[in-house]
Design an enzyme around this catalytic site. Structure first.
Site, PDB file in Angstrom:
ATOM      1  N   CYS A   1      -4.354   6.927   2.799  1.00 44.41           N
ATOM      2  CA  CYS A   1      -5.616   6.937   3.565  1.00 44.41           C
ATOM      3  C   CYS A   1      -5.669   8.148   4.494  1.00 44.41           C
ATOM      4  O   CYS A   1      -6.717   8.756   4.668  1.00 44.41           O
ATOM      5  CB  CYS A   1      -5.738   5.710   4.462  1.00 44.41           C
ATOM      6  N   ASP A   2      -4.559   8.471   5.133  1.00 42.39           N
ATOM      7  CA  ASP A   2      -4.604   9.406   6.261  1.00 42.39           C
ATOM      8  C   ASP A   2      -3.894  10.734   6.039  1.00 42.39           C
ATOM      9  O   ASP A   2      -3.995  11.634   6.874  1.00 42.39           O
ATOM     10  CB  ASP A   2      -4.006   8.722   7.505  1.00 42.39           C
TER      11      ASP A   2
ATOM     12  N   CYS B   1      -0.630   4.049   6.309  1.00 40.56           N
ATOM     13  CA  CYS B   1      -1.191   4.292   4.982  1.00 40.56           C
ATOM     14  C   CYS B   1      -1.293   5.786   4.694  1.00 40.56           C
ATOM     15  O   CYS B   1      -2.253   6.444   5.108  1.00 40.56           O
ATOM     16  CB  CYS B   1      -2.562   3.629   4.876  1.00 40.56           C
TER      17      CYS B   1
END
Ligand code: NAP
Length: 307
Positions: free
Chosen positions: A134-135, A131
């Site tokens: 997200c990261d 992701c």
């Protein structure tokens, strides 16, 4: 005994919950192991109608859940680990507890695909991610690698180029599945380098519990080399979450539920909604639309039976 159990709490499941709760069916939503679905892994959503400035994915999906709860939908943490759909009422095992229901909406979505390397699995959350939104933030000024040749890979590589010092996109073939516009955007991005006909053989370094590099192989020349990498992002597609229904609900060879018209499956009383059946559109709005269809079909089905 439930009127309807909805498996999954992404756009499809939450919309099915709103509609069936408003129809007074008191739905139970089993949230699943990735509560909120794919939207909970994104940032700004600009194409969900009704939000001219866009809306954050996690907020959108949480709002849908609150809306469903306002009409009486109940949510249960956990996943379905076993199911008996051979007769009605259907029986579902949620984390060890059996639940009975007259109807079922399967909105369990599709999860990220992994390469399957042992080193990859051991380094998830330690430099390996599925992701980017997200990261990506954790890799400011670092070397990033993205795997895949579809739209997701192009989108993620472009997104990650905002953070990384460089982004290497590794694809196993020379031809791309990505649409021309997405591919051109990635090609025009000076921070993105392409490595084609290339596969990942190993991710280093499990002993240090962080990603420090990868071993790559060119499939044409068989040349093998190591390359330094700090962040390793998979964008190689998704797998539908239908394993628990194997042999009961009919699926295609990849595990996507086969639609029998509308939201119907091969089992009367079991309906599908969202990415678990849709391998083409996969949008928040189409998943929501499918959730709405499934809920209306449940309502009609129960009504026809006199419930
Ligand atoms: P996809 O189109 O199925 O592409 C997956 C890519 O990963 C393919 O290039 C595939 O290679 C590669 N791959 C699969 N398994 C692999 C493995 N084990 N090792 C190495 N490479 C592997 O998936 P997607 O990119 O996630 O897109 C899914 C759908 O969502 C598409 O319809 C896409 O258009 C859509 N989407 C749209 C947008 C947008 O428009 N903004 C953004 C993201 C996704 P091969 O080509 O060799 O099979």
């Amino acid at each position: 005994m439930r009127n309807v159990v909805i498996i999954g709490s992404g756009c499809a499941g939450n919309t099915a919950a709103i509609y069936s709760a408003r129809a007074n069916l008191k739905p139970l939503v089993v949230a699943g192991h990735e509560a909120g679905g794919q939207l909970s892994l994104t940032t700004l959503v600009e194409n969900f109608p009704g939000f001219p400035e866009g809306i954050n994915g996690p907020d959108l999906v949480e709002n849908m859940k609150l809306q469903a709860q306002n009409f009486g939908a109940e949510y249960l943490h956990g996943s379905v680990i076993d199911a008996d759909l051979s007769k009605r009422p259907f029986r579902l095992n949620v984390e060890g507890e059996w639940i009975e229901t007259l109807t079922l909406i399967v909105a369990s979505g599709a999860s990220a695909r992994w390469l399957g390397l042992e080193s990859e699995q051991k380094l998830i959350g330690h430099g390996v991610s599925s992701c980017a939104t997200c990261d990506g933030f954790f890799y400011r000024g670092k070397k990033i690698m993205v795997i895949g040749g579809g739209d997701s890979a192009m989108e993620e590589a472009n997104f990650l180029s905002r953070f990384g010092s460089e982004v290497t996109l590794v694809h196993r073939r020379e031809e791309f599945r990505a649409s021309k516009i997405m591919l051109d955007r990635a090609r025009d991005n000076p921070k993105i380098k392409f490595l084609l006909n290339t596969v990942v053989e190993e991710i280093h370094d499990v002993s240090k519990q962080l990603v420090s590099g990868v071993r790559l192989r060119n499939r044409k020349t068989n040349e093998v080399w190591d390359q330094e990498v700090d962040g390793f992002f998979l964008a190689i597609g998704h797998i539908p979450n239908t394993k628990v229904f194997k042999g009961q609900i009919e699926t295609d060879a990849d595990g996507y539920i086969l639609s029998k018209g509308g939201a119907r499956t091969n089992i009367a009383g079991v309906f599908h909604a969202g990415d678990v059946q849709d391998r083409v559109y996969r949008q928040a709005i189409t998943a929501s639309g499918a959730g709405c269809m499934a809920a209306i079909e449940v309502e009609k089905f129960l009504e026809a039976e006199g419930h």
